[in-house]
Design an enzyme around this catalytic site. Structure first.
Site, PDB file in Angstrom:
ATOM      1  CG  HIS A  66      46.905  47.861  37.988  1.00 32.53           C
ATOM      2  ND1 HIS A  66      48.145  47.330  38.227  1.00 32.53           N
ATOM      3  CD2 HIS A  66      46.173  46.853  37.441  1.00 32.53           C
ATOM      4  CE1 HIS A  66      48.156  46.052  37.857  1.00 32.53           C
ATOM      5  NE2 HIS A  66      46.979  45.741  37.367  1.00 32.53           N
ATOM      6  CG  ASP A  68      50.081  47.991  41.567  1.00 31.58           C
ATOM      7  OD1 ASP A  68      49.149  48.402  40.856  1.00 31.58           O
ATOM      8  OD2 ASP A  68      49.933  47.092  42.418  1.00 31.58           O
ATOM      9  CG  ASP A  96      48.697  42.402  35.530  1.00 35.85           C
ATOM     10  OD1 ASP A  96      48.091  43.465  35.652  1.00 35.85           O
ATOM     11  OD2 ASP A  96      48.645  41.479  36.376  1.00 35.85           O
ATOM     12  CD  GLU A 129      44.585  45.157  40.251  1.00 38.26           C
ATOM     13  OE1 GLU A 129      43.583  44.492  39.984  1.00 38.26           O
ATOM     14  OE2 GLU A 129      45.739  44.662  40.228  1.00 38.26           O
ATOM     15  CD  GLU A 130      48.651  42.993  40.149  1.00 37.52           C
ATOM     16  OE1 GLU A 130      48.038  42.103  40.767  1.00 37.52           O
ATOM     17  OE2 GLU A 130      48.687  43.067  38.910  1.00 37.52           O
ATOM     18  CG  ASP A 153      44.164  44.885  35.334  1.00 37.36           C
ATOM     19  OD1 ASP A 153      45.214  44.351  34.924  1.00 37.36           O
ATOM     20  OD2 ASP A 153      43.819  44.887  36.530  1.00 37.36           O
ATOM     21  CG  HIS A 335      49.961  37.925  38.720  1.00 36.70           C
ATOM     22  ND1 HIS A 335      49.084  37.971  39.772  1.00 36.70           N
ATOM     23  CD2 HIS A 335      49.812  39.107  38.082  1.00 36.70           C
ATOM     24  CE1 HIS A 335      48.428  39.118  39.758  1.00 36.70           C
ATOM     25  NE2 HIS A 335      48.845  39.829  38.740  1.00 36.70           N
TER      26      HIS A 335
HETATM   27 ZN   LIG Z   1      46.451  43.793  36.671  1.00 41.98          ZN
END
Ligand SMILES: [Zn+2]
Length: 360
Positions: A66, A68, A96, A129-130, A153, A335
């Site tokens: 992804h 984003d 990520d 995605e997030e 991912d 994250h």
């Molecule tokens: Zn991810």
């Protein structure tokens, strides 16, 4: 062959392009140009997900990641220390999923350069995605012909293969009480926050069992210190790898909301529980698992078959009949501002990706 220096440069270049959820245009342009230069037909669907194709021989394969990243993810300065890439500490790194995108681009570059025969390739780079798998939910699946693939991912090394992931139900509730002056006529008010708090204390939350969790992650409400709060909003989720338990706990949530609402007949409590993605369980003997396991073994890695507590684009691929499985991308502490990418592990990811697309 995947090249460490080129891969590191690609990763750092992509990380320097801000792409928080909803603001993926700039990184999309960069990635699209690179795919075109490799000979891909690049198509954007109506949600602006990238679907790019390159002809080949044999059974087609999907390579996905992804575009984003989460916040704080603006103005990221990647710092390379030996084998470790990290941010300057003020933001996430964005490995990520920039490492996932990099793995795919590096493997494609290596294969195209070598002129080795390869499978027909379908690259899917999603947006948002997030934001709750929004891009993949809007993906034009009819454009894809592959029924297997890899989602780059996952946290950790590339040999971490996620064979089971939970379903998620999203829980939102609006509570409407009645405002009044807290000092002058509090008896006229109905506190929406108090109702929300009562609900919160009765819900089954946290780790409910081995495969089930629940959380209320946000509670908002109220206006001022001296006003009985009229409105409250709750935002939460329930996850389980077992569909029956997901239904069971969703039902328990409804009962708690109903019970507390009944104590306040003049208030309005509206609860919405909806499915965001479905669980999956695959066996080690699944052809997609075997495809990835073979590629791992070819670069000297032993597959580690795992189950996850989180959903990813893979859940939605699988729901749509495509067994695209998540693997690790050499990134750790997703994250967080401590997020790191281990370059040697990202490189292994590219090597495994190369093995998959050459279909040996
Ligand atoms: Zn991810």
């Amino acid at each position: 062959m995947a090249d460490r220096e080129r891969l590191t440069k690609t990763l750092m270049d992509l990380i320097r392009i801000d792409s928080p959820t909803g603001e993926e245009d700039a990184v999309d342009r960069e990635v699209s140009v690179r795919l075109q230069a490799l000979g891909f037909q690049v198509y954007h669907d109506s949600f602006q997900n990238i679907i790019a194709k390159l002809d080949g021989q044999g059974e087609p394969v999907i390579l996905s990641a992804h575009l984003d990243t989460v916040e704080p993810g603006r103005g990221i300065t990647p710092v390379l220390e030996g084998d470790i890439l990290r941010s300057d500490g003020t933001t996430i790194l964005g490995g990520d999923c920039k490492a996932g995108v990099t793995i795919v681009l590096e493997a494609l570059t290596a294969v195209v350069e070598s002129r080795a025969p390869h499978l027909p390739i379908e690259v899917v780079f999603t947006r948002a995605e997030e934001g709750g798998l929004v891009g993949i939910h809007n993906l034009e699946f009819s454009r894809l012909s592959a029924t297997r693939g890899v989602v780059f991912d996952g946290e950790g090394k590339v040999n971490r293969l996620t064979l089971a992931a939970p379903s998620q139900n999203v829980v939102t509730a609006h509570i409407q009480g009645r405002a009044s002056h807290a000092g002058v006529e509090p008896e006229k008010g109905i506190s929406a926050l108090l109702i929300a708090a009562k609900i919160l204390t009765q819900l089954p939350l946290g780790r409910i069992d081995e495969e089930t969790t629940a959380n209320i992650g946000r509670l908002e409400g109220g206006l001022k210190r001296n006003i009985i709060p009229e409105k409250a909003f709750l935002d939460g989720e329930i996850r389980s790898r077992d569909r029956g338990k997901l239904d069971q706990y969703s039902q328990q949530f409804r009962e708690v909301f109903d019970r507390v609402a009944a104590e306040y007949p003049e208030a309005r409590v509206s609860l919405d529980i909806r499915n965001s993605y479905q669980a999956y369980h695959l066996e080690g003997s699944d052809p997609s698992v075997e495809m990835i396991a073979r590629a791992l073994e070819r670069v000297g890695l032993v597959p580690s078959l795992e189950s996850s507590g989180g959903g990813s684009d893979a859940n939605v691929f699988i729901e749509n009949g495509i067994t695209a499985l998540p693997v690790g991308i050499g990134v750790h502490s997703f994250h967080t501002k401590d997020e790191t990418a281990v370059i040697s592990e990202v490189l292994q990811g590219a090597e495994v990706c190369e093995q998959i697309i050459t279909g040996l």
